[in-house]
Design a protein around this motif. Structure first.
Motif, PDB file in Angstrom:
ATOM      1  N   GLU A   1       0.777  -1.044   0.249  1.00 49.45           N
ATOM      2  CA  GLU A   1       0.064   0.038  -0.021  1.00 49.45           C
ATOM      3  C   GLU A   1       0.958   1.317   0.097  1.00 49.45           C
ATOM      4  O   GLU A   1       2.137   1.140   0.355  1.00 49.45           O
ATOM      5  CB  GLU A   1      -1.003   0.010   1.357  1.00 49.45           C
ATOM      6  CG  GLU A   1      -1.743  -1.118   1.486  1.00 49.45           C
ATOM      7  CD  GLU A   1      -2.464  -1.281   2.631  1.00 49.45           C
ATOM      8  OE1 GLU A   1      -2.316  -0.388   3.514  1.00 49.45           O
ATOM      9  OE2 GLU A   1      -3.246  -2.470   2.947  1.00 49.45           O
ATOM     10  N   TRP A   2       0.308   2.452  -0.259  1.00 52.47           N
ATOM     11  CA  TRP A   2       0.911   3.711  -0.023  1.00 52.47           C
ATOM     12  C   TRP A   2       1.567   3.774   1.308  1.00 52.47           C
ATOM     13  O   TRP A   2       0.620   3.613   2.135  1.00 52.47           O
ATOM     14  CB  TRP A   2       0.311   4.791  -0.806  1.00 52.47           C
ATOM     15  CG  TRP A   2       0.163   5.000  -2.276  1.00 52.47           C
ATOM     16  CD1 TRP A   2      -0.991   4.192  -3.017  1.00 52.47           C
ATOM     17  CD2 TRP A   2       1.063   5.103  -2.997  1.00 52.47           C
ATOM     18  NE1 TRP A   2      -0.737   4.414  -4.177  1.00 52.47           N
ATOM     19  CE2 TRP A   2       0.401   4.962  -4.505  1.00 52.47           C
ATOM     20  CE3 TRP A   2       2.384   5.738  -2.982  1.00 52.47           C
ATOM     21  CZ2 TRP A   2       1.378   5.274  -5.618  1.00 52.47           C
ATOM     22  CZ3 TRP A   2       2.996   6.145  -4.236  1.00 52.47           C
ATOM     23  CH2 TRP A   2       2.674   5.829  -5.362  1.00 52.47           C
ATOM     24  N   TYR A   3       2.715   4.399   1.462  1.00 53.69           N
ATOM     25  CA  TYR A   3       3.090   4.516   2.877  1.00 53.69           C
ATOM     26  C   TYR A   3       4.240   5.755   2.824  1.00 53.69           C
ATOM     27  O   TYR A   3       4.490   6.148   1.584  1.00 53.69           O
ATOM     28  CB  TYR A   3       3.930   3.242   3.411  1.00 53.69           C
ATOM     29  CG  TYR A   3       5.049   3.063   2.695  1.00 53.69           C
ATOM     30  CD1 TYR A   3       6.283   3.425   3.124  1.00 53.69           C
ATOM     31  CD2 TYR A   3       5.044   2.241   1.686  1.00 53.69           C
ATOM     32  CE1 TYR A   3       7.231   3.315   2.558  1.00 53.69           C
ATOM     33  CE2 TYR A   3       6.244   1.922   1.162  1.00 53.69           C
ATOM     34  CZ  TYR A   3       7.408   2.304   1.270  1.00 53.69           C
ATOM     35  OH  TYR A   3       8.667   2.226   0.646  1.00 53.69           O
TER      36      TYR A   3
ATOM     37  N   ALA B   1       3.017  16.887  -4.233  1.00 55.03           N
ATOM     38  CA  ALA B   1       2.611  16.753  -3.058  1.00 55.03           C
ATOM     39  C   ALA B   1       3.106  15.392  -2.142  1.00 55.03           C
ATOM     40  O   ALA B   1       3.262  15.322  -1.137  1.00 55.03           O
ATOM     41  CB  ALA B   1       1.341  17.248  -2.848  1.00 55.03           C
ATOM     42  N   GLY B   2       2.499  14.430  -3.040  1.00 55.72           N
ATOM     43  CA  GLY B   2       2.781  13.161  -2.502  1.00 55.72           C
ATOM     44  C   GLY B   2       4.284  12.685  -2.044  1.00 55.72           C
ATOM     45  O   GLY B   2       4.535  12.381  -1.235  1.00 55.72           O
TER      46      GLY B   2
ATOM     47  N   LEU C   1       5.727   9.923   0.271  1.00 54.77           N
ATOM     48  CA  LEU C   1       4.781   8.714  -0.273  1.00 54.77           C
ATOM     49  C   LEU C   1       5.445   7.760  -1.538  1.00 54.77           C
ATOM     50  O   LEU C   1       5.912   8.217  -2.407  1.00 54.77           O
ATOM     51  CB  LEU C   1       3.301   9.162  -0.622  1.00 54.77           C
ATOM     52  CG  LEU C   1       2.488   9.845   0.272  1.00 54.77           C
ATOM     53  CD1 LEU C   1       1.044  10.079  -0.181  1.00 54.77           C
ATOM     54  CD2 LEU C   1       1.887   8.598   1.371  1.00 54.77           C
ATOM     55  N   GLU C   2       5.293   6.639  -1.176  1.00 52.30           N
ATOM     56  CA  GLU C   2       5.798   5.809  -2.023  1.00 52.30           C
ATOM     57  C   GLU C   2       5.157   4.262  -1.971  1.00 52.30           C
ATOM     58  O   GLU C   2       4.504   4.208  -1.084  1.00 52.30           O
ATOM     59  CB  GLU C   2       7.265   5.409  -2.081  1.00 52.30           C
ATOM     60  CG  GLU C   2       7.923   4.903  -0.387  1.00 52.30           C
ATOM     61  CD  GLU C   2       9.405   4.885  -0.539  1.00 52.30           C
ATOM     62  OE1 GLU C   2      10.041   5.943  -1.066  1.00 52.30           O
ATOM     63  OE2 GLU C   2      10.057   3.867   0.046  1.00 52.30           O
ATOM     64  N   ILE C   3       5.041   3.435  -2.942  1.00 57.04           N
ATOM     65  CA  ILE C   3       4.621   2.290  -2.810  1.00 57.04           C
ATOM     66  C   ILE C   3       5.822   1.194  -3.186  1.00 57.04           C
ATOM     67  O   ILE C   3       6.676   1.330  -4.196  1.00 57.04           O
ATOM     68  CB  ILE C   3       3.401   2.019  -3.910  1.00 57.04           C
ATOM     69  CG1 ILE C   3       2.585   0.926  -3.637  1.00 57.04           C
ATOM     70  CG2 ILE C   3       3.872   2.174  -5.262  1.00 57.04           C
ATOM     71  CD1 ILE C   3       1.049   1.009  -4.275  1.00 57.04           C
ATOM     72  N   ALA C   4       5.692  -0.072  -2.584  1.00 58.26           N
ATOM     73  CA  ALA C   4       6.762  -0.962  -2.641  1.00 58.26           C
ATOM     74  C   ALA C   4       6.203  -2.126  -3.559  1.00 58.26           C
ATOM     75  O   ALA C   4       4.984  -2.723  -3.513  1.00 58.26           O
ATOM     76  CB  ALA C   4       7.061  -1.709  -1.399  1.00 58.26           C
TER      77      ALA C   4
END
Length: 185
Positions: A13-15, A120-121, A126-129
């Protein structure tokens, strides 16, 4: 209670990578990598002791040449006899599985993290793996880049300097940026 950033990372998930718990894990990895990179080859062996203990798994005779860099270490799984040449970087925010007898040339880079498309993200960290899987007996040429979410098949060859943005089937040779097939098994 909301999920921790690590839980979100593991779940795909985005974290946000700007997180104290994730930073503490990266510090452990940096310490293990430092030991690996600074031990004499005779003391280090195939993989430095702290890095070997940190890895998710490493088959017998798996070897990582120095210098090496990883983000967390615990997401890296090396098959029997896998070989990572000098200068490899694995940003293992997701599982990275490297098959048996697979060879990575110097300066190969594997990037599991994908940053947010909006400014902004990105500013919020914010990143996703996305996981990377490389099959058995594959050969990844020097300075190749493999992006997250990619699977490279058994016996495949990735030419030096290629940027792999799509899956590579078994026994296929890819070259270029973006990598494209030039030979199929």
């Amino acid at each position: 209670m909301s999920a921790s950033e690590r839980t979100k990372m593991i779940a795909g998930e985005w974290y946000t990578c700007i997180d104290n718990d994730l930073e503490a894990l990266r510090v452990i990895a940096r310490d293990a990598v430092f030991e690996h990179n600074t031990l004499s080859p005779r003391q280090r062996g195939n993989i430095g002791p702290a890095l070997s203990a940190l890895l998710g798994s490493a088959g017998e005779r798996a070897r990582i040449e120095a210098p090496f860099h990883c983000a967390y270490g615990f997401n890296i799984h090396l098959g029997e006899g896998a070989f990572l040449n000098a200068g490899c970087t694995i940003l293992d925010t997701a599982p990275v599985r490297i098959g048996q007898r697979t060879l990575l040339g110097p300066n190969v880079q594997i990037y599991c993290a994908e940053h947010h498309k909006e400014a902004a993200g990105r500013q919020a960290g914010l990143e996703i793996a996305r996981a990377v899987t490389i099959g058995d007996s594959a050969w990844i040429g020097g300075s190749a880049i493999i992006l997250g979410g990619i699977s490279i098949g058994d016996g495949a060859i990735v030419g030096a300097g290629a940027v792999v943005t799509r899956d590579v089937p078994d026994n296929t040779t890819v070259v270029g940026n973006p990598a494209r097939a030039v030979k199929r098994g």
